[in-house]
Design a protein around this motif. Structure first.
Motif, PDB file in Angstrom:
ATOM      1  N   CYS A 170      72.965 -79.439 -92.348  1.00  0.00           N
ATOM      2  CA  CYS A 170      71.832 -80.297 -91.965  1.00  0.00           C
ATOM      3  C   CYS A 170      70.609 -79.906 -92.779  1.00  0.00           C
ATOM      4  N   SER A 171      69.926 -80.895 -93.295  1.00  0.00           N
ATOM      5  CA  SER A 171      68.759 -80.621 -94.137  1.00  0.00           C
ATOM      6  C   SER A 171      67.541 -80.242 -93.318  1.00  0.00           C
ATOM      7  N   GLU A 172      67.510 -80.609 -92.012  1.00  0.00           N
ATOM      8  CA  GLU A 172      66.399 -80.270 -91.133  1.00  0.00           C
ATOM      9  C   GLU A 172      66.862 -79.277 -90.078  1.00  0.00           C
ATOM     10  N   SER A 173      65.987 -78.296 -89.775  1.00  0.00           N
ATOM     11  CA  SER A 173      66.342 -77.293 -88.771  1.00  0.00           C
ATOM     12  C   SER A 173      66.241 -77.895 -87.372  1.00  0.00           C
ATOM     13  N   GLY A 174      66.962 -77.287 -86.418  1.00  0.00           N
ATOM     14  CA  GLY A 174      66.894 -77.737 -85.034  1.00  0.00           C
ATOM     15  C   GLY A 174      67.829 -78.876 -84.707  1.00  0.00           C
ATOM     16  N   LEU A 175      68.719 -79.261 -85.655  1.00  0.00           N
ATOM     17  CA  LEU A 175      69.644 -80.367 -85.434  1.00  0.00           C
ATOM     18  C   LEU A 175      71.084 -79.893 -85.586  1.00  0.00           C
ATOM     19  N   TYR A 176      71.988 -80.635 -84.986  1.00  0.00           N
ATOM     20  CA  TYR A 176      73.422 -80.339 -85.123  1.00  0.00           C
ATOM     21  C   TYR A 176      74.218 -81.618 -84.907  1.00  0.00           C
ATOM     22  N   GLY A 177      75.547 -81.494 -85.045  1.00  0.00           N
ATOM     23  CA  GLY A 177      76.419 -82.653 -84.861  1.00  0.00           C
ATOM     24  C   GLY A 177      76.878 -83.235 -86.177  1.00  0.00           C
ATOM     25  N   THR A 178      77.832 -84.157 -86.085  1.00  0.00           N
ATOM     26  CA  THR A 178      78.455 -84.735 -87.268  1.00  0.00           C
ATOM     27  C   THR A 178      77.435 -85.315 -88.234  1.00  0.00           C
ATOM     28  N   ASN A 179      76.488 -86.051 -87.721  1.00  0.00           N
ATOM     29  CA  ASN A 179      75.474 -86.674 -88.575  1.00  0.00           C
ATOM     30  C   ASN A 179      74.100 -86.006 -88.427  1.00  0.00           C
ATOM     31  N   CYS A 180      74.085 -84.781 -87.849  1.00  0.00           N
ATOM     32  CA  CYS A 180      72.834 -84.033 -87.665  1.00  0.00           C
ATOM     33  C   CYS A 180      71.817 -84.844 -86.862  1.00  0.00           C
ATOM     34  N   THR A 181      72.271 -85.476 -85.776  1.00  0.00           N
ATOM     35  CA  THR A 181      71.394 -86.324 -84.967  1.00  0.00           C
ATOM     36  C   THR A 181      71.074 -85.713 -83.610  1.00  0.00           C
ATOM     37  N   LYS A 182      71.738 -84.627 -83.248  1.00  0.00           N
ATOM     38  CA  LYS A 182      71.518 -84.005 -81.949  1.00  0.00           C
ATOM     39  C   LYS A 182      70.540 -82.845 -82.088  1.00  0.00           C
ATOM     40  N   THR A 183      69.744 -82.645 -81.036  1.00  0.00           N
ATOM     41  CA  THR A 183      68.725 -81.589 -81.051  1.00  0.00           C
ATOM     42  C   THR A 183      69.246 -80.326 -80.382  1.00  0.00           C
TER      43      THR A 183
END
Length: 346
Positions: free
Chosen positions: A123-136
């Motif tokens: 994920c390019s942004e911190s604090g995210l996760y999940g397949t598409n980096c959409t969850k906090t």
């Protein structure tokens, strides 16, 4: 990127290669492509074998954590591995040290680095996760960092525990991973703050400081050590640091659980109006317009009641009956000359 000589002419015993991501990111996987030569694939795999991958916040592998360490079988030249964590630098490292026995198939002459490509996914942004980096990531994750796949925290902020850092520390514990024990000296036997360890409601008697872990200095007592001992404990001993009691008793002329000075009693060592003397058992003279001195009974005002005024005869040593006190003076005692007590009215 930094490389050493390759091929048979290389004399390097260790090699490394670094990818700088430009900032800390949540990493999921790393792909490494090692150079292949026709009809020499096994030799190349032997050169590639034994390598390590580190994820670090600095350019030094010692500051990071090991993501992967190859052993056997020999790695494919198009290599892919899961590497879950946070970091800015991805570090490739390999070695061929003298005196070390390596597994069969390793090329052991020297260390080589013939990398064609290194790809880092995450994920390019911190604090995210999940397949598409959409969850906090959960709010109590340390630095808002969590597992990029399932969102479990990679460490908790102080005061919380659990995979999602959703649980407060148990009673009596605080801090990072709830591993610090409270001092046990908070007021009313309450637990300390689960995050800071401070006693939110103040300290128990005999203790002071934010953590209530500092004992009162000799001569002071009570919650926060804000009270001074009376100074009248037997043999000038110090009072109890918790409650101020003179445990060995009081010096002559003093009494009370807190050894109040003569004329005072109670938690604040004060007499009620109209009383004075030891333990405040004496009643102030009725001639006083308001009250009297708590220690000696003298009226605290210069005024006296009009009806208390009496003429004392001129004859030396003589007096008339009447009220017995004027400003605390016993008028039954003989006087040397005539006094006319004048009445002063407001």
């Amino acid at each position: 990127m930094k490389t050493y000589d390759i091929g048979q002419s290389s004399t390097a015993k260790t090699v490394w290669w670094i990818v700088d991501l430009g900032g800390n990111h949540s990493i999921y996987s790393i792909i490494v492509v090692f150079k292949n030569y026709k009809e020499y694939e096994m030799r190349q795999r032997g050169r590639f074998a034994g390598f390590s991958l580190f994820l670090s916040n600095t350019p030094h592998k010692e500051d990071g954590h090991l993501c992967y360490k190859n052993s056997l079988p020999l790695p494919p030249l198009d290599f892919n591995t899961t590497c879950i964590g946070y970091g800015r630098y991805v570090i490739y490292y390999n070695e061929r040290l003298d005196g070390v026995t390596y597994p069969e198939g390793y090329q052991i002459q020297n260390a080589y680095t013939e990398l064609c490509e290194v790809k880092v996914q995450g994920c390019s942004e911190s604090g995210l996760y999940g397949t598409n980096c959409t969850k906090t990531c959960p709010i109590n994750c340390k630095r808002q960092r969590c597992n990029i796949i399932n969102g479990t925290c990679l460490g908790c902020v102080p005061g919380y525990m659990g995979e999602l850092c959703e649980k407060k520390c148990s009673w009596g514990w605080h801090g990072v991973d709830c591993k610090k024990e409270c001092t046990g000296h908070c007021a009313r036997n309450t637990s300390c703050n689960h995050q800071t360890g401070n006693c939110n409601e103040g300290c128990a008697g005999g203790w002071m400081g934010q953590l209530c872990d500092i004992q009162c200095k000799s001569g002071t007592y009570g919650p926060g050590c804000i009270h001074n001992c009376s100074g009248h404990c037997l043999n000038d001993a110090f009072c109890n640091e918790e409650n101020g009691i003179c445990e060995l008793g009081c010096n002559a002329g003093y009494t009370g659980i807190l050894s109040c000075s003569s004329g005072f009693f109670g938690n604040n060592c004060t007499c009620q109006d109209g009383h004075y003397g030891d333990n405040c058992t004496n009643v102030c003279p009725t001639n006083c317009t308001q009250t009297c001195n708590h220690k000696n009974g003298y009226c605290t005002e210069e005024k006296v009641k009009e009806e208390s005024i009496n003429k004392i005869h001129e004859k030396d040593g003589d007096y008339t009956e009447g009220n017995k006190f004027y400003n605390g003076i016993d008028t039954k005692k003989p006087v040397d000359k005539t006094y006319i007590f004048m009445t002063y009215l407001s």
